[in-house]
Design an enzyme around this catalytic site. Sequence first.
Site, short mmCIF file in Angstrom:
data_model
loop_
_atom_site.label_atom_id
_atom_site.label_comp_id
_atom_site.label_asym_id
_atom_site.label_seq_id
_atom_site.Cartn_x
_atom_site.Cartn_y
_atom_site.Cartn_z
N GLU A 101 17.63 -13.07 -15.07
CA GLU A 101 17.08 -11.70 -15.06
C GLU A 101 16.28 -11.43 -16.33
O GLU A 101 15.20 -10.84 -16.29
CB GLU A 101 18.22 -10.70 -14.89
N GLU A 138 7.55 -10.64 -15.84
CA GLU A 138 6.85 -9.69 -14.96
C GLU A 138 6.19 -8.54 -15.71
O GLU A 138 5.25 -7.95 -15.21
CB GLU A 138 7.79 -9.17 -13.87
N CYS A 158 0.84 -1.20 0.00
CA CYS A 158 0.00 0.00 0.00
C CYS A 158 0.87 1.25 0.00
O CYS A 158 2.01 1.24 0.41
CB CYS A 158 -0.87 0.01 1.25
N HIS A 210 20.51 -31.68 -18.96
CA HIS A 210 20.05 -32.44 -17.77
C HIS A 210 18.54 -32.40 -17.63
O HIS A 210 18.01 -32.63 -16.54
CB HIS A 210 20.73 -31.87 -16.51
N LYS A 243 6.20 -2.50 -6.23
CA LYS A 243 7.59 -2.09 -6.39
C LYS A 243 8.42 -2.49 -5.18
O LYS A 243 9.55 -2.89 -5.30
CB LYS A 243 7.68 -0.57 -6.57
N ASN A 275 -0.34 0.57 6.31
CA ASN A 275 0.36 -0.37 5.44
C ASN A 275 0.95 -1.42 6.36
O ASN A 275 1.59 -1.09 7.36
CB ASN A 275 1.48 0.36 4.68
N GLY A 276 0.68 -2.71 6.07
CA GLY A 276 1.19 -3.78 6.94
C GLY A 276 0.07 -4.77 7.22
O GLY A 276 -0.97 -4.76 6.55
N TRP A 319 -3.27 -2.15 -1.75
CA TRP A 319 -2.90 -3.40 -2.42
C TRP A 319 -3.42 -4.48 -1.47
O TRP A 319 -2.85 -4.70 -0.42
CB TRP A 319 -1.38 -3.45 -2.56
N LYS A 378 12.30 -10.46 -16.41
CA LYS A 378 11.78 -9.25 -17.06
C LYS A 378 10.59 -9.57 -17.96
O LYS A 378 9.54 -8.95 -17.87
CB LYS A 378 12.89 -8.57 -17.87
N ARG A 426 3.36 1.36 -6.79
CA ARG A 426 3.68 0.34 -5.76
C ARG A 426 2.66 -0.80 -5.78
O ARG A 426 2.80 -1.76 -5.05
CB ARG A 426 3.64 0.99 -4.37
C1 AGP Z 1 12.32 -6.94 -10.21
O1 AGP Z 1 12.03 -6.36 -11.47
C2 AGP Z 1 11.19 -6.80 -9.22
N1 AGP Z 1 10.72 -5.50 -9.11
C3 AGP Z 1 11.51 -7.48 -7.89
O2 AGP Z 1 11.98 -8.78 -8.18
C4 AGP Z 1 12.55 -6.77 -7.00
O3 AGP Z 1 13.83 -6.86 -7.59
C5 AGP Z 1 12.57 -7.50 -5.65
O4 AGP Z 1 11.29 -7.39 -5.06
C6 AGP Z 1 13.63 -6.93 -4.70
O5 AGP Z 1 13.36 -5.58 -4.43
P1 AGP Z 1 14.51 -4.69 -3.72
O6 AGP Z 1 15.67 -4.66 -4.66
O7 AGP Z 1 13.88 -3.36 -3.53
O8 AGP Z 1 14.85 -5.37 -2.43
#
Ligand code: AGP
Length: 615
Positions: free
Chosen positions: A488, A495, A2, A511, A610, A101-102, A75, A492, A27
Amino acid sequence: MCGIVGYFGKRPARDFLLEGLKRLEYRGYDSAGMAVLQNHKSKLAVTKSVGKVVNLENKLKQNFNGFLGIAHTRWATHGKPSEKNAHPHTDCGGNVAVVHNGIIENYRELKEMLKKRGHKFRSETDTEVIAHLLEEEMSVSGGKNISFEEAFVKTLKQLNGTYGVVAISSKNPDMMLAARLSSPLVLGIGLGEIFVASDVSAMVGDVKRVVYLDDKEIAIIKKDGYVVKTLSNRKQEKEEHTLEWDKAAAERGGYPHFMLKEIFEQPKSFADALRGRLLIKEGRARLGGLQAVEKRLRNINRIIIVSCGTSYHSGLVGEYMLEEYAGIPTEVEMASEFRYRKPLLDKKTAVLAISQSGETADTLAAIREAKEKGALTLGIVNVVGSTIARETDAGVYCHAGPEIAVASTKAFTSQLAILALLALYLGRQRELSFVMGERIARELNRIPEYMEKILARAKDIKKLAKKYAKQKHYMYLGRKYNFPNALEGALKIKEIAYVPAQGYPTGEMKHGPIALIDQSVMSVIIALKDSVYEKNLSGIEEILARGGKVLAVATEGDSVIAKKATDIIFIPKTLEMLSSLLAIIPLQLFAYFVAVERGCDIDKPKNLAKSVTVE
Ligand code: AGP
């Protein structure tokens, strides 16, 4: 997670609150709401909406004015996305409003207790119990009236779980209260106005001085100042950090999406990560943030990197760098796993957290566990003053500027920059020669220009993305420094384009995964002219022999792979140690353009946030 914003000052609260919500929308969101203390009416006006913040904006009535207010993008954790579950939540009398938030773990018991005392609940959320508890504390505590602040503290002490919470009350028009336990909150200190938010990017451009609350602290915010105390009423002197970022940095700057802007910012953000830290003539790195532990670092004999997601992938690259150039045994752990292991640590172990936000709950928990066990804790973090940055013994900031897009791009390459500097720094404390150190330093300095060359080919990558936009399944492959890039690259496209993709070490194909290969699968393989080139070449041939398609990321001038691969993207040659920094850029662009072709919501991908500040 949130998003929280609060304002108390000389301007109409709604303007900052709306602007702040829009900046926090990345976020993760499903609904939003705002509460403002109406001028001269000592009455709270509350409006909520489902969906994007613009829906809330359209609902706000013209007379929705006042100088004290709170707002929230939700969220969902408890209760489905709906107006009634949106924050702010109010008490029965409509005199108290809270945003949170939490997760309140004991909310059911509290809700039952409050219902027995006649409170009427309107939502399914855990948060609403905070508003009713506040009302209860202010009405009954020993028959005598207690202050809003005292009632707030008594309320907080009954909560189990985590919170970043902000509360206002129509009966206390001269203050706003905020508190933090594991969910971040930051105050922005303006002239005659105070901002509060769950993320500093909500106030970029409005303030330069920020104060981060620590766990179990509350802030009593007045129009022209603030006081921070512990829950046991002890006043806290807080360090004020300077917010370097400006509004332009947090805006899109003419790009269609934050993600594309941040991909193209990488030459600059990479250069910023190096600024003042490369001593080329001495072949070493100067990392001011490690000064205090410089001696201790000479004695560490093991490094454990703990991180999540993209930051986990940069940690995997760091593992190769630190072992090859610093000569220190290094392992990388997903923070969410590390914290439940029985890690064998001692004072010669350094536990390094990598985190863009500096607020990821799993990474923070891993660092706290490491500290408990006496390890030296270090951080590579982007957000200045964030929790992980403050709770580690020492660290190095990425200086990548605000990364707004959920998909991490420039933070990744900035993390790699810092890891290369760290390998140089630790290596030169040990066996790394001046000659090799200088060579690495010089090549690091050239990386931004290599990045520019790759970005200049964005149009070619866009064409490939159009060609493969309907591709249903990807296999990303790489070896050694570029195995993490396979992970990575796959992350990408997962996501932001929601396309199933797996990342593997090329050598792992035989394998099992090669059973998947046929003409329906696109294998994206990073096959550079490096120490594992021949191995990657045979990997390409194995795939082609089974009818698979191959999109290769190769070194400029490589005619051999050009003849074999279905399609190819060239990148400049650099040291193998630094090749991940370049090879990831075509994969970022490819994922971005595929997502655009598929009409995805690039900066706010579904189900993602985020900063993952809950477990
Ligand atoms: C990656 O594109 C994502 N946004 C997510 O995997 C992110 O890297 C992960 O949540 C870690 O976040 P941080 O680097 O803020 O700890």
